[in-house]
Design an enzyme around this catalytic site. Structure first.
Site, short mmCIF file in Angstrom:
data_model
loop_
_atom_site.label_atom_id
_atom_site.label_comp_id
_atom_site.label_asym_id
_atom_site.label_seq_id
_atom_site.Cartn_x
_atom_site.Cartn_y
_atom_site.Cartn_z
N ASP A 94 0.81 -1.23 0.00
CA ASP A 94 0.00 0.00 0.00
C ASP A 94 0.84 1.27 0.00
O ASP A 94 0.39 2.30 -0.48
CB ASP A 94 -0.95 0.02 1.21
CG ASP A 94 -0.22 0.29 2.50
OD1 ASP A 94 0.65 -0.52 2.88
OD2 ASP A 94 -0.50 1.34 3.14
N ASP A 97 6.10 0.38 2.84
CA ASP A 97 6.49 -0.86 3.52
C ASP A 97 5.94 -2.05 2.74
O ASP A 97 5.49 -1.91 1.61
CB ASP A 97 6.00 -0.84 4.97
CG ASP A 97 4.52 -0.49 5.09
OD1 ASP A 97 3.80 -0.65 4.08
OD2 ASP A 97 4.08 -0.05 6.16
N TYR A 246 -4.51 0.60 9.88
CA TYR A 246 -5.73 0.90 9.13
C TYR A 246 -6.96 0.51 9.95
O TYR A 246 -7.74 -0.35 9.56
CB TYR A 246 -5.72 0.20 7.77
CG TYR A 246 -4.74 0.82 6.80
CD1 TYR A 246 -5.03 2.03 6.18
CD2 TYR A 246 -3.51 0.22 6.55
CE1 TYR A 246 -4.13 2.62 5.31
CE2 TYR A 246 -2.60 0.81 5.67
CZ TYR A 246 -2.92 2.00 5.06
OH TYR A 246 -2.03 2.60 4.20
#
Length: 526
Positions: A94, A97, A246
């Site tokens: 995303d 990382d 998230y």
């Protein structure tokens, strides 16, 4: 419109520049300055579009295809899912990382798909439709793998805590690749709803060119929606490791409404519309007045989609509820446009929408997309947007969306493009493991966790690899930006930052071409 700093090129005399040429040169310079101050700077939206799609190739996990254009990347994550006995190779990292987070990945695919649905012709005219569809399919191929049975969806591969101990190229990855799933006993309605939305939206993208694949995506979308609706719960309650990265702050009701709306758009099945109408109040669809649209909060996007249904005769029976959706959609739009009598989105002195200190550009790109889509809707239906602060026509809305895009591309107090690789000045120390370490294809010697931190993370030099098309977090509320690898709040980029811009770049490029056909060429352009 924000004030724009103008770049006026200086002309240097060469041996060929005689005294006779100076009056002409002076006249030209004066004309240039006059023109520059009387029109906005013209950006190459076609170049921005091309570069934005390249970014998704930088973020690929799995076995890279033969037509991979970002050549500093190589295969990675080839054993993902192996421990759990499932094939989870593929998908997207995303950000900077190497965790594969399901919720932001699904939102990225939804937004890429929506961009193609709205601006397919414009993307095709720019020669980028195939690349846009490849970017979507890289995500949906992974979701098909991750949805191993009707009530099981693999939600995440890797975890942020162990991943953040390492600064490695994805090709060298030694961190945990533990995979996490949602199922009947560990529900995740938000993740199931968003993944259903992504697959339903993508099914529309492939409907004509690949009908079998489109049908397969739709089948998965319907199963995922049914699963998410039947077994309700927040995915971060089932998967604790995601909470620090998230967390689903908005809950799952927005994703279930959003998923139902996309399924209605993809199937024309009244069952899904009925869901959006009947749960409009209890699920907050007509209750929440939003000033942001993001991977977590879908209400504004849902409300825009519901508003557009009002233009069709067959939806008149639901007019009362759809009008309430529209009221909330227009609250969002008017807030962005500074026409909401005090309840507006803040702006930086340079005119950029300012929502959060951390990765603010994600909210700017989604706002630019929703404003552009609604501008088109108003144009087609010959309406204006009526805000508390006055009526706004479709041209003004598009112009504001364009101002946000132009800020991103360099029309800002820092004279910096926040789209990496675009323009003469852009961030060169992006917080991204793969980009900040010598390419695996150039140097295959293993680079360990601490070695990456010791030898690469703290370097003052620019990254050896340019993360072309990445939209970084961007400046602070005062338009200041520090290009430093450790400044991850500003220099980290995410797939869901860039995804909404693909459609907007294509739209602005088409508008620009149309203007050029009917006017003199712009002088002040670069």
């Amino acid at each position: 419109m924000e004030k724009r700093k103008l770049i006026v090129h200086q002309y240097r005399a060469t041996p060929k520049t005689t005294a006779l040429h100076w009056p002409c040169l002076l006249l030209f310079s004066l004309f240039f300055i006059f023109t520059a101050t009387n029109c906005t700077l013209a950006f190459d939206y076609g170049d921005a579009l091309t570069k934005s799609l390249l970014y998704f190739e930088s973020q690929r996990s799995g076995r890279l295809p033969h037509n991979q254009r970002v050549t500093w990347r190589d295969h990675s994550g080839l054993t993902d899912g192996l421990e759990q006995g499932v094939d989870l190779v593929g998908g997207y990292y995303d950000a900077g990382d190497h965790v594969k987070f399901g919720l932001p990945m699904a939102f990225t695919v939804t937004m890429l798909s929506w961009g193609v649905i709205e601006y397919r012709e414009q993307i095709a005219d720019a020669g980028e439709l195939e690349h846009a569809m490849e970017a979507i399919k890289w995500g949906t191929d992974y979701f098909i793998k991750a949805h191993t049975s009707s009530h099981v969806l693999w939600a995440e591969v890797g975890d942020g805590d162990t991943d953040h101990y390492c600064w490695q190229r994805p090709e060298d990855m030694t961190t945990s690749r533990q995979a996490y799933k949602i199922d009947e006993n560990n529900p995740g309605s938000d993740l199931a709803g968003e993944t259903a939305a992504a697959m339903a939206a993508a099914s529309l993208v492939f409907k004509k060119t690949n009908p079998h694949y489109s049908h397969l995506l739709l089948l998965h979308a319907q199963q995922l929606f049914e699963f998410g609706d039947k077994y309700r719960g927040k995915y971060d309650a089932s998967i604790g490791v995601v909470k620090n990265y998230y967390a689903s702050v908005s809950g799952y009701m927005d994703e279930l409404l959003w998923g139902a709306m996309w399924l209605y758009k993809a199937t024309d099945n009244e069952v899904y519309l009925k869901y959006v109408i009947e749960k409009a109040h209890s699920f907050g669809g007509i209750g929440w007045a939003m000033r942001e649209f993001s991977w977590d909060v879908k209400y504004a996007g849902l409300q825009i989609m519901a508003s557009k249904l009002l233009a069709e005769e067959k939806h008149k029976e639901h007019g009362q509820i759809l009008e309430q959706y529209r009221s909330k959609a227009e609250y969002y739009l008017c807030s962005c446009l500074n026409r909401n009598n005090g309840n507006n989105v803040s702006r930086t002195p340079g005119g950029l929408l300012s929502i959060r200190q951390w990765n603010n550009m994600q909210y700017v790109s989604t706002a630019a997309f929703l404003l552009t889509v609604y501008s088109d809707f108003l144009q087609k239906t010959t309406q204006n947007l009526n805000c508390p602060g006055g009526s706004v026509n479709h041209e003004e809305i598009l112009e504001f969306a364009k101002s946000q895009v132009d800020y991103i591309l360099g029309s800002n107090p820092m004279n910096m493009s926040y789209l990496v690789g675009y323009g003469p000045k852009y961030p060169t120390r992006v917080h991204h493991r793969g980009a900040s370490i010598v390419s695996y294809r150039e140097s295959k010697g293993f680079i360990g966790c601490t070695q990456g931190y010791d030898n690469w993370y703290g370097r003052q030099e620019p990254n050896p690899n340019v993360l072309v098309g990445a939209l970084v977090g961007g400046p602070d509320s005062q338009d200041n930006f520090v290009d430093r690898r450790g400044n991850y709040m500003q220099t980290e980029a995410c797939t869901y930052n860039t995804a909404p811009l693909v459609g907007v770049f294509a739209k602005l490029l088409a508008e620009q071409k149309g203007e050029h056909e009917h006017s003199q060429p712009l002088v002040a352009s670069y």
